[in-house]
Motif scaffolding. Structure first.
Motif, PDB file in Angstrom:
ATOM      1  N   LEU A  40      96.277  40.807  17.056  1.00 59.76           N
ATOM      2  CA  LEU A  40      97.725  40.891  16.846  1.00 59.76           C
ATOM      3  C   LEU A  40      98.264  42.141  17.541  1.00 59.76           C
ATOM      4  O   LEU A  40      97.537  43.113  17.748  1.00 59.76           O
ATOM      5  CB  LEU A  40      98.042  40.919  15.354  1.00 59.76           C
ATOM      6  CG  LEU A  40      97.723  39.624  14.599  1.00 59.76           C
ATOM      7  CD1 LEU A  40      97.956  39.815  13.110  1.00 59.76           C
ATOM      8  CD2 LEU A  40      98.540  38.465  15.123  1.00 59.76           C
ATOM      9  N   TRP A  69     103.153  34.991  22.640  1.00 62.25           N
ATOM     10  CA  TRP A  69     101.847  34.432  22.286  1.00 62.25           C
ATOM     11  C   TRP A  69     101.617  33.140  23.050  1.00 62.25           C
ATOM     12  O   TRP A  69     102.552  32.487  23.493  1.00 62.25           O
ATOM     13  CB  TRP A  69     101.733  34.222  20.778  1.00 62.25           C
ATOM     14  CG  TRP A  69     102.745  33.289  20.190  1.00 62.25           C
ATOM     15  CD1 TRP A  69     104.076  33.537  19.991  1.00 62.25           C
ATOM     16  CD2 TRP A  69     102.526  31.962  19.719  1.00 62.25           C
ATOM     17  NE1 TRP A  69     104.687  32.445  19.421  1.00 62.25           N
ATOM     18  CE2 TRP A  69     103.762  31.457  19.243  1.00 62.25           C
ATOM     19  CE3 TRP A  69     101.406  31.131  19.637  1.00 62.25           C
ATOM     20  CZ2 TRP A  69     103.899  30.181  18.700  1.00 62.25           C
ATOM     21  CZ3 TRP A  69     101.548  29.860  19.098  1.00 62.25           C
ATOM     22  CH2 TRP A  69     102.777  29.409  18.634  1.00 62.25           C
ATOM     23  N   LEU A 120     103.704  39.345  10.245  1.00 63.08           N
ATOM     24  CA  LEU A 120     103.360  38.501  11.389  1.00 63.08           C
ATOM     25  C   LEU A 120     102.043  37.803  11.082  1.00 63.08           C
ATOM     26  O   LEU A 120     101.063  38.458  10.735  1.00 63.08           O
ATOM     27  CB  LEU A 120     103.218  39.366  12.647  1.00 63.08           C
ATOM     28  CG  LEU A 120     102.944  38.658  13.955  1.00 63.08           C
ATOM     29  CD1 LEU A 120     104.135  37.815  14.377  1.00 63.08           C
ATOM     30  CD2 LEU A 120     102.606  39.668  15.038  1.00 63.08           C
ATOM     31  N   THR A 121     102.026  36.462  11.151  1.00 64.65           N
ATOM     32  CA  THR A 121     100.803  35.693  10.899  1.00 64.65           C
ATOM     33  C   THR A 121     100.519  34.806  12.104  1.00 64.65           C
ATOM     34  O   THR A 121     101.437  34.297  12.749  1.00 64.65           O
ATOM     35  CB  THR A 121     100.918  34.810   9.639  1.00 64.65           C
ATOM     36  OG1 THR A 121     101.994  33.895   9.812  1.00 64.65           O
ATOM     37  CG2 THR A 121     101.143  35.639   8.396  1.00 64.65           C
ATOM     38  N   ALA A 122      99.237  34.633  12.396  1.00 62.89           N
ATOM     39  CA  ALA A 122      98.800  33.793  13.515  1.00 62.89           C
ATOM     40  C   ALA A 122      97.624  32.950  13.045  1.00 62.89           C
ATOM     41  O   ALA A 122      96.583  33.491  12.671  1.00 62.89           O
ATOM     42  CB  ALA A 122      98.405  34.658  14.702  1.00 62.89           C
ATOM     43  N   ASN A 168     100.460  29.398  22.937  1.00 62.45           N
ATOM     44  CA  ASN A 168     100.293  28.298  21.994  1.00 62.45           C
ATOM     45  C   ASN A 168      99.115  27.436  22.447  1.00 62.45           C
ATOM     46  O   ASN A 168      99.182  26.804  23.509  1.00 62.45           O
ATOM     47  CB  ASN A 168     101.577  27.469  21.927  1.00 62.45           C
ATOM     48  CG  ASN A 168     101.532  26.415  20.850  1.00 62.45           C
ATOM     49  OD1 ASN A 168     100.502  25.799  20.600  1.00 62.45           O
ATOM     50  ND2 ASN A 168     102.661  26.209  20.202  1.00 62.45           N
ATOM     51  N   ARG A 213      99.670  28.610  15.877  1.00 58.81           N
ATOM     52  CA  ARG A 213     100.995  28.808  15.269  1.00 58.81           C
ATOM     53  C   ARG A 213     101.160  30.280  14.923  1.00 58.81           C
ATOM     54  O   ARG A 213     100.275  30.881  14.322  1.00 58.81           O
ATOM     55  CB  ARG A 213     101.129  27.962  14.008  1.00 58.81           C
ATOM     56  CG  ARG A 213     102.502  28.062  13.370  1.00 58.81           C
ATOM     57  CD  ARG A 213     102.627  27.148  12.196  1.00 58.81           C
ATOM     58  NE  ARG A 213     101.758  27.611  11.110  1.00 58.81           N
ATOM     59  CZ  ARG A 213     102.041  27.483   9.825  1.00 58.81           C
ATOM     60  NH1 ARG A 213     103.144  26.890   9.466  1.00 58.81           N
ATOM     61  NH2 ARG A 213     101.215  27.925   8.918  1.00 58.81           N
ATOM     62  N   VAL A 214     102.291  30.836  15.300  1.00 57.64           N
ATOM     63  CA  VAL A 214     102.619  32.225  14.971  1.00 57.64           C
ATOM     64  C   VAL A 214     103.940  32.216  14.219  1.00 57.64           C
ATOM     65  O   VAL A 214     104.885  31.542  14.611  1.00 57.64           O
ATOM     66  CB  VAL A 214     102.716  33.110  16.233  1.00 57.64           C
ATOM     67  CG1 VAL A 214     103.265  34.485  15.898  1.00 57.64           C
ATOM     68  CG2 VAL A 214     101.353  33.237  16.902  1.00 57.64           C
ATOM     69  N   SER A 259      97.062  31.409  19.717  1.00 57.72           N
ATOM     70  CA  SER A 259      97.088  30.877  18.365  1.00 57.72           C
ATOM     71  C   SER A 259      97.669  29.472  18.381  1.00 57.72           C
ATOM     72  O   SER A 259      98.382  29.096  19.299  1.00 57.72           O
ATOM     73  CB  SER A 259      97.940  31.789  17.477  1.00 57.72           C
ATOM     74  OG  SER A 259      98.102  31.252  16.194  1.00 57.72           O
ATOM     75  N   LEU A 313      97.409  37.221  22.860  1.00 61.97           N
ATOM     76  CA  LEU A 313      97.439  36.607  21.538  1.00 61.97           C
ATOM     77  C   LEU A 313      97.509  35.102  21.732  1.00 61.97           C
ATOM     78  O   LEU A 313      98.496  34.587  22.257  1.00 61.97           O
ATOM     79  CB  LEU A 313      98.638  37.095  20.718  1.00 61.97           C
ATOM     80  CG  LEU A 313      98.861  36.398  19.373  1.00 61.97           C
ATOM     81  CD1 LEU A 313      97.645  36.539  18.467  1.00 61.97           C
ATOM     82  CD2 LEU A 313     100.093  36.949  18.680  1.00 61.97           C
ATOM     83  N   SER A 324      93.416  32.787  14.628  1.00 59.85           N
ATOM     84  CA  SER A 324      93.309  34.022  15.396  1.00 59.85           C
ATOM     85  C   SER A 324      92.717  35.101  14.509  1.00 59.85           C
ATOM     86  O   SER A 324      92.534  34.902  13.306  1.00 59.85           O
ATOM     87  CB  SER A 324      94.679  34.446  15.924  1.00 59.85           C
ATOM     88  OG  SER A 324      94.537  35.510  16.834  1.00 59.85           O
TER      89      SER A 324
END
Length: 171
Positions: free
Chosen positions: A78, A134, A68-70, A136, A42-43, A40, A38, A73
């Protein structure tokens, strides 16, 4: 390498010219984490409860919703739904909602998991924090989105049940 067959317009003639790009080589480092990758910018993870799980009534069920948001992505990247299983807990999982939302800043991956939970032994329990590792893409390092532990118990249980008047009662 890629070859493009180009037709040039030059007066009355139309010569065909092959334009070939040189091969490109890219160095790619492997994903530094384990499991499903994963990546991204920002998660965020958000835990929502229908009621305070530490103050449940007898045989009361509550709903836990985890979102849960990414950013930047896709939803299929996810992680899978975490398992919530404890010997003292009845757990029913609702179907997950997984989608990629298109925004002016780029795609946003969203997954929503929901469980109906009820302690069935009367004991106080705790659900361990859930961690979602995840990568970054802004700072180029591994991070973790973590939930808080969830304390589950019955309202009024413990030493203070019944208030001060019951503290002096003999059995």
């Amino acid at each position: 390498p890629v070859t493009h067959r180009l037709t040039k317009a030059s007066g009355t003639t139309r010569p065909v010219v092959d334009v070939t790009a040189r091969p490109a080589t890219l160095a790619v480092t492997p994903y530094p984490g384990s499991g499903r990758a994963l990546a991204s910018s920002r998660v965020m993870v958000r835990d929502e409860f229908s009621v305070d799980p530490s103050r449940l009534g007898p045989a009361e069920t509550f709903t836990r919703r985890l979102i849960l948001t990414a950013d930047n992505s896709m939803a299929h990247l996810l992680p899978p739904r975490p398992l919530i299983r404890e010997p003292w807990l009845i757990s029913f999982a609702a179907p997950e909602i997984r989608e990629t939302r298109l925004t002016a800043q780029g795609p946003v991956a969203v997954v929503i998991w929901e469980w109906s939970l009820r302690p069935h032994t009367g004991e106080i329990g705790s659900l361990m924090p859930l961690q979602f590792p995840w990568f970054n893409t802004q700072v180029r390092e591994m991070r973790g989105a973590i939930t808080l532990p969830v304390e589950i118990g019955l309202a009024g249980s413990g030493d203070n049940i019944g208030g001060v008047a019951n503290a002096s009662r003999r059995f």
